[in-house]
Design a protein around this motif. Structure first.
Motif: not given
Length: 680
Positions: A594-595, A604-606, A641-643
């Motif tokens: 995520e970096i 990253e946040y939305s 990386l994000k789910n």
């Protein structure tokens, strides 16, 4: 205020000044140029001067004269503007007329900013005799009482719909021989007192009142005494009900007659008179002021301007229209008294209605307000299952495919992220769902050629034709090469085009190098749904070159705006939005995380799902990106990386054939074998 501020304010008061002279600024009026002799009442000419409200000028279309407020004051006072002394005198007269306190100018009395020196400077000349203080204001009390005693001699108040109670309460009077400021003519005038020292005389002659006929232009209203304060200003101190702010005294009396409370400015352009009155008296009304100017052009703009000035004083004000089909409150009173009374009552409750409206808007945030929509949404999602991506293992990780939400796919340059996303778009279109692909970098023809190239490879593999007969993107687009192609190669290209054409009606490619912004994307999605009746999957290639929302903002701020707007698009239109993102430079040799997206925090946040593509050996000790790019096929892995709505899980391995724009997943046993090797 400074002299420059005062000059601007005087010029803005032009309409008020003309109105104080009895001029109807809503129509052309007779020229005020003293040398324009043929255009005077009774002189055989016609009115050719009009008010330019935008530039605060009065202009005569016949003689060409153009005046601002200062010019007219100089003409009326007989002041020669050609000398500095004359100009100074003109400024003094203007500032005094409009009650302006100006640094560096005064009317003969000292202001707090002006203190006398201890000793006068010696000039060798005889001392200048100081100016005499201004004469005290005339007390018109006895005149007003005498006029009130004669009020029965006219039926004018009755004709204007005013009752005996209003006449008595406001001491309305009548003077059949009024001559002050009339140019020697005698008026039969209604006298409207405003305290001891001020008042208004209104010509009761029907022709003057109706403003009919050129002979009567400018012969309707005259002021008595010095510049008058707000009419019925004491009403601003009461707390029982809201106060209406209107133009003329008769309008204010009409609202009071119909059951309201009102003050009058004398003119809709006379904003500062009210502002100064409130400040000087230290009044802050507890109930809102209701601005109800005449029903004429520009009135709403003037009302909004006054509302803004009151807001700066933290005074609540609402702009309303209570006259209906009539031009002003008095016409409304005489035309339909009950309707005016109802409009006043409606306007007085505007604060309560606004409070109720805001309450209803706020209550929409309550969960109870959304229960039905939540249940309906479950039913909608049951009827519209996930959209498959064309990659089996990826769909398993995504619980069946793409749902409403924002999907961000990031990779380093030239890894194949556009090809990967385009291949997903083709698979979605093959499944019968529309795809809107916003290409900020590649031309439509290039993307079409990539897909057809992939289909040539797929056709060869399916038919057992040597893959050397498949064609690259350039092999598809370079027309010269076709004459050298074999029949087999021609057949392969023809079949690939047919395969692509079979679902191409579901593909919409919008080109936009530096021209398509997030707002354009929203508008296009909305238009597509309106025209086709279907919600598309939206693909954006790529985030960092979406046209900036604010050119003066930083790249990060514009990217953040684009990400947040794409998230809103997915929510508002209940559609998947897939956007490609570039990565920061340090990610080229490091294992993706995520970096890599930190250059825009909103990514990253939305995002609902954040995917990274990288070469399989990225992060290894001997990894060389250029060597990895030269391989065919290239070994690529996909990392979730994000789910937001599911697990992350192990990476998914792909082989990528860059020559033919084709990604394919490795069989699951090979995926498992690779995962074991990585663990050891």
């Amino acid at each position: 205020m400074t002299p420059e501020q005062a000059k601007r304010e005087v010029k803005r008061q032009l309409e008020n000044y003309l109105s104080s002279k009895g001029i109807n600024t809503r129509k052309n009026f007779f020229c005020l140029n003293p040398d324009h002799h043929d255009e005077k009442p009774g002189g055989g000419g016609k009115p050719n001067m009009s008010l330019d409200r935008e530039h605060h000028k009065a202009h005569c279309f016949k003689c060409g004269a153009t005046y601002d407020t200062f010019d007219l004051i100089a003409i009326d006072q007989g002041i020669d503007q050609s000398t500095k002394k004359g100009q100074h005198k003109m400024f003094q007269k203007a500032y005094k007329h409009f009650n302006l306190r100006v640094n560096g100018h005064h009317d003969g009395t000292a202001t707090p900013s002006q203190s006398a020196p201890d000793k006068p400077k010696s000039t060798g000349k005889a001392p200048v005799k100081p100016k005499a203080p201004p004469a005290p204001a005339t007390d018109y009390s006895s005149y007003f009482r005498a006029a009130h005693a004669r009020i029965k001699a006219t039926d004018y108040p009755e004709r204007r719909g005013l009752s005996e109670d209003i006449v008595k309460r406001f001491c309305l009077g009548y003077d059949p021989n009024f001559t002050q400021g009339t140019g020697g003519e005698t008026w039969q005038a209604l006298i409207i007192p405003n305290g001891k020292y001020w008042g208004t005389a209104r010509n009761t002659d029907p022709k003057a009142t109706a403003n009919n006929g050129k002979h009567w232009k400018g012969k309707r209203i005259r002021k008595i005494g010095r510049e008058a304060p707000i009419y019925n200003g004491a009403a601003l101190k009461q707390t029982e009900r809201p106060v209406f702010v209107v133009e003329g005294e008769i309008d204010a009396l009409s609202i009071i007659e119909a059951g309201g409370q009102a003050v009058a400015l004398g003119s809709q352009s006379n904003h500062n008179k009210l502002i100064y009155y409130l400040q000087e008296k230290g009044i802050k009304p507890e109930r809102p002021l209701i601005i109800a100017f005449d029903n004429i052009p520009d009135a709403q703009a003037r009302a909004k301007e006054l509302q803004g000035k009151l807001s700066e004083l933290d005074i609540a004000a609402h702009v309303v229209e209570i006259c209906g089909e009539y031009s002003d409150p008095n016409e409304a009173l005489t035309g339909d008294r009950d309707a005016l009374a109802d409009a006043i009552a409606w306007a007085e409750n505007i604060e309560d209605r606004e409070r109720q409206r805001l309450k209803k808007e706020y209550e929409k945030n309550s969960v109870a307000h959304h229960i039905d929509a939540f249940i309906d949404g479950i039913a909608d999602r049951a009827a519209t299952p996930a959209t498959p991506t064309g990659f089996e293992l990826l769909c398993e990780r995504l619980d069946g495919g793409l749902y409403e939400g924002l999907y961000i796919v990031g990779a380093v340059s030239s890894l194949g992220k556009t090809t990967f996303i385009t291949q997903i778009g083709d698979a979605i279109a093959q499944g019968g769902r529309d795809v809107l692909l916003f290409s900020m970098e590649m031309a439509r023809t290039e993307l079409m050629a990539k897909s057809i190239s992939r289909h040539t490879l797929l056709h060869c593999m399916a038919q057992g034709i040597p893959t050397g007969k498949a064609k690259t993107t350039r092999g598809i687009t370079t027309g010269k090469r076709y004459e050298n192609y074999s029949d087999t190669e021609g057949e392969v290209i023809g079949q690939a085009v047919a395969d692509y054409e079979a679902y191409a009606r579901h593909l919409y490619i919008i080109e936009g190098l530096g021209q398509v912004g997030a707002d354009n994307i929203r508008a296009t999605v909305k238009q597509h749904i309106s025209i086709t009746g279907t919600r598309p999957v939206v693909i954006v290639d790529y985030l960092q070159i979406i046209a900036p929302h604010e050119p003066r903002a930083t790249d990060k701020q514009n990217t953040d705006y684009a990400v947040l707007e794409l998230k809103r698009i997915s929510r508002d239109f209940k559609a998947p939005v897939v956007a490609i993102s570039s990565l920061n430079r340090q990610s080229y040799k490091e294992d993706i995380s995520e970096i890599a997206f930190k250059e825009s925090g909103a990514i990253e946040y939305s995002s609902d799902l954040l995917i990274g593509l990288q070469f399989t050996e990225t992060g290894g000790k001997d990894f060389e990106p250029l060597a990895a790019k030269r391989r065919d096929p290239r070994e690529i892995e996909l990392k979730i990386l994000k789910n937001r709505n599911g697990p992350i899980g192990q990476p998914i391995d792909y082989n990528y054939r860059p020559m033919f724009n084709y990604f394919y997943e490795l069989p699951e046993p090979e995926q498992t074998h690779k995962a074991e090797m990585l663990r050891h």
